[in-house]
Structures are given as structure tokens and as C-alpha cells.
Design a protein around this motif. Structure first.
Motif: not given
Length: 241
Positions: A60, A52-53, A56-57, A193, A72-77
Motif C-alpha cells: 500500500t 501479513s501486516t 499489506v504495508s 499500522p 485494496s484489502d482484496e488485492e493484498a489478500a
């Protein structure tokens, strides 16, 4: 011909992810079950191999040829849910797999396995008290998309340097700054991160270990990467080149 008939419908979150997949034209570069482009990697089984990390990278800040999408966090999820629900081994696998996927195959997996083995055996030029820090550096490297641009023991096509030579070419303070801020003007984004002080110290120890033991690690990596077997008869039709 492959069909996309399925007994289990996508969840609402996965449907939102599919809308993003279509809206951003991801299929232009990526494939799902043999359908799509070839510029980027096949994502049929991405949920099984991308944590998941890293996802997300990628969604983004991008990586290499993949542009930053600023999800966004919601879109990535939502995208993660879509890829997770599309990853159906019982339907088939869309990625060409050399060797046993459970053990890891290919140069990058062999590179990491060679380092793990050397550290576990206490081999190479590393003090006993530094072994844990080198292992922590490898772990910090793994959970970030470093391998998307950096290739084992050679510069990559996108210009990312050979990491085994970095500790010898940059002063410690310069290397620490790169690990903290990246090199945006040269195509390297800040790590995602972010790396805290302990992470940066661990990665610097890891890079110093690579440099000090480059020759033996390269030989071990080549030996592990060479041990790949492929049974063409076991591959679904869309995995053939």
C-alpha cells in the motif's frame, strides 16, 4: 534448468494474485525461483518470512525504493495467497540463506536477538519497571516495515537515520510526532499500522534503551552476525551468485 511444473494448481485467489504480479511487472525487480530482476529482494519464500501486516504495508505505502501500489484489502489478500502458494520448500528455495533461517541470520536478525537477550537478562540501563515497555516497543517495531529502511547502528543508503541515535537527537514531543505522522517530506511515511498512544510510548522507551546501551548492543550484534555458516554444496543451483 528449473521448470515451473507443479502437481497442485493455484487457487482462484492465488491466480488473481498472479495477475497482479504480472500486471504490476513485479518480476522486473523481484525474483521467483531464479526468474526476474535483482533490484528488490527474492520473493520465492516471502510467505515464510514476511508477516501479513508488513506485506499489506509494502503493497500500500511502499518502502524505500519500492513505490506505493495502493492495493485494496482484496488485492493484498490475493497477492498474499499467490506468494503463499508459490512458497514451496520441496521445489527449492530461491533466497540465499546464511546460517540457520530458523534462528535468524544477518545483521537485522542479530540486532533483534541482541536486544532480546539484553532485555531478558535485565542488562543495560533500564529500570526493572520499564523492561516490559522496552519489550513492547521492540514488538511494535518488528511488526512494521521499519527495518526496510533503518539499518542497525548506521544510517541506511536511503537516508534513514541510525535509530540508536534518534532519542538523543529529537526532543520527546518531536519524536512522538514523527512516530504518529512520519516525515513524508523526508521519505518516511506514517507508520502502518498506525501507532496508538501506548505503542508510541513503548517505541520511545525502546529507542531510549537503544541509545543508552548502544555500545554494548552493537558489540553483541556484531558477534551474533559473525556466527554465520554457509554450506555451498547444500544450495540449489539458482542460489549461487
Amino acid at each position: 534448468m528449473y521448470t515451473d511444473s507443479r502437481n497442485t494448481p493455484l487457487s482462484e485467489e492465488a491466480l488473481a494474485g498472479r495477475e497482479l504480479w504480472q500486471g504490476y511487472a513485479c518480476q522486473t525487480c523481484h525474483q521467483l525461483y531464479g526468474q526476474g530482476g535483482f533490484l528488490g529482494p527474492d520473493l520465492t519464500n516471502a510467505a515464510s518470512r514476511v508477516d501479513s501486516t508488513r506485506l499489506v504495508s509494502l503493497l500500500t505505502v511502499g518502502s524505500g525504493q519500492m513505490p506505493p501500489l495502493g492495493f485494496s484489502d482484496e488485492e493484498a489478500a490475493a497477492m498474499a495467497a499467490f506468494l503463499r502458494e508459490m512458497d514451496r520448500p520441496e521445489i527449492g528455495r530461491g533466497e540465499l540463506r546464511l546460517g540457520n533461517p530458523g534462528e535468524g541470520a544477518g545483521a537485522q536478525a542479530a540486532f533483534e536477538r541482541a536486544i532480546e537477550a539484553a532485555v531478558a537478562a535485565g542488562e543495560g540501563e533500564v529500570a526493572a519497571e520499564d523492561v516490559a515497555e522496552v519489550a513492547a516497543g521492540l514488538a511494535a517495531y518488528r511488526i512494521r516495515p521499519c527495518s526496510a529502511c533503518h539499518f542497525p547502528f548506521r544510517a541506511s543508503p536511503v537516508g534513514a537515520p541510525d535509530l540508536s541515535l534518534v532519542a538523543g537527537s529529537l526532543a520527546p514531543d518531536s519524536l512522538d510526532r514523527v512516530l504518529a505522522e512520519g516525515r513524508p517530506l523526508k521519505g518516511m511515511p506514517p507508520p502502518v499500522p498506525p501507532l496508538d498512544d501506548a505503542d508510541r510510548a513503548a517505541i520511545m522507551a525502546f529507542l531510549e534503551f537503544l541509545g543508552a546501551n548502544r555500545e554494548q548492543l552493537e558489540v553483541a550484534t556484531q558477534a551474533l552476525a559473525a556466527d554465520r555458516r554457509l554450506d555451498w554444496r547444500a544450495l540449489p543451483w539458482w542460489e549461487f551468485p
